[in-house]
Design a protein around this motif. Structure first.
Motif, PDB file in Angstrom:
ATOM      1  N   PRO A 172      32.797  38.267  37.221  1.00  0.00           N
ATOM      2  CA  PRO A 172      34.172  38.490  37.709  1.00  0.00           C
ATOM      3  C   PRO A 172      34.241  39.523  38.821  1.00  0.00           C
ATOM      4  O   PRO A 172      35.071  39.405  39.727  1.00  0.00           O
ATOM      5  CB  PRO A 172      34.943  38.955  36.474  1.00  0.00           C
ATOM      6  CG  PRO A 172      33.928  39.268  35.451  1.00  0.00           C
ATOM      7  CD  PRO A 172      32.667  38.571  35.817  1.00  0.00           C
ATOM      8  N   ALA A 173      33.366  40.518  38.781  1.00  0.00           N
ATOM      9  CA  ALA A 173      33.356  41.526  39.849  1.00  0.00           C
ATOM     10  C   ALA A 173      32.929  40.898  41.169  1.00  0.00           C
ATOM     11  O   ALA A 173      33.496  41.211  42.224  1.00  0.00           O
ATOM     12  CB  ALA A 173      32.415  42.672  39.472  1.00  0.00           C
TER      13      ALA A 173
ATOM     14  N   ARG B 193      35.834  38.730  42.437  1.00  0.00           N
ATOM     15  CA  ARG B 193      36.904  39.580  42.970  1.00  0.00           C
ATOM     16  C   ARG B 193      36.501  40.150  44.326  1.00  0.00           C
ATOM     17  O   ARG B 193      37.307  40.190  45.257  1.00  0.00           O
ATOM     18  CB  ARG B 193      37.191  40.710  41.972  1.00  0.00           C
ATOM     19  CG  ARG B 193      38.449  41.462  42.277  1.00  0.00           C
ATOM     20  CD  ARG B 193      38.687  42.549  41.243  1.00  0.00           C
ATOM     21  NE  ARG B 193      38.536  42.050  39.886  1.00  0.00           N
ATOM     22  CZ  ARG B 193      37.767  42.627  38.966  1.00  0.00           C
ATOM     23  NH1 ARG B 193      37.084  43.700  39.246  1.00  0.00           N
ATOM     24  NH2 ARG B 193      37.693  42.116  37.762  1.00  0.00           N
ATOM     25  N   ALA B 194      35.250  40.587  44.448  1.00  0.00           N
ATOM     26  CA  ALA B 194      34.787  41.147  45.719  1.00  0.00           C
ATOM     27  C   ALA B 194      34.789  40.086  46.811  1.00  0.00           C
ATOM     28  O   ALA B 194      35.138  40.368  47.960  1.00  0.00           O
ATOM     29  CB  ALA B 194      33.381  41.736  45.545  1.00  0.00           C
TER      30      ALA B 194
ATOM     31  N   ILE C 292      36.784  37.432  46.987  1.00  0.00           N
ATOM     32  CA  ILE C 292      38.178  37.152  47.364  1.00  0.00           C
ATOM     33  C   ILE C 292      38.717  38.255  48.262  1.00  0.00           C
ATOM     34  O   ILE C 292      39.367  37.991  49.276  1.00  0.00           O
ATOM     35  CB  ILE C 292      39.041  36.993  46.091  1.00  0.00           C
ATOM     36  CG1 ILE C 292      38.645  35.712  45.360  1.00  0.00           C
ATOM     37  CG2 ILE C 292      40.526  36.975  46.448  1.00  0.00           C
ATOM     38  CD1 ILE C 292      39.291  35.560  44.010  1.00  0.00           C
ATOM     39  N   ILE C 293      38.429  39.505  47.898  1.00  0.00           N
ATOM     40  CA  ILE C 293      38.889  40.630  48.721  1.00  0.00           C
ATOM     41  C   ILE C 293      38.270  40.560  50.114  1.00  0.00           C
ATOM     42  O   ILE C 293      38.937  40.799  51.123  1.00  0.00           O
ATOM     43  CB  ILE C 293      38.570  41.966  48.029  1.00  0.00           C
ATOM     44  CG1 ILE C 293      39.417  42.097  46.764  1.00  0.00           C
ATOM     45  CG2 ILE C 293      38.802  43.145  48.958  1.00  0.00           C
ATOM     46  CD1 ILE C 293      39.042  43.278  45.902  1.00  0.00           C
TER      47      ILE C 293
END
Length: 51
Positions: free
Chosen positions: A30-31, A34-35, A37-38
């Motif tokens: 998940p990290a 998320r990274a 997507i950011i």
């Protein structure tokens, strides 16, 4: 000035550096998503600003 130890055993102990467990590896998924997507959002904003 007093220095604080880096966890149990101090900075010199290698007991806290064990082989990664499956749960440890799974927490990266998940990290990483998320990274990613950011990073895509920031790249899109940069393109909008430049163009």
């Amino acid at each position: 000035m007093a220095t604080q130890p880096f966890g149990p055993g101090g900075p010199g102990s290698s007991g806290s550096f064990q082989a990664p467990s499956p749960l440890y590896n799974r927490s990266y998924v998940p990290a990483a998503v998320r990274a990613g997507i950011i990073a895509l959002v920031l790249a899109a904003l940069l393109l909008i600003v430049i163009l």
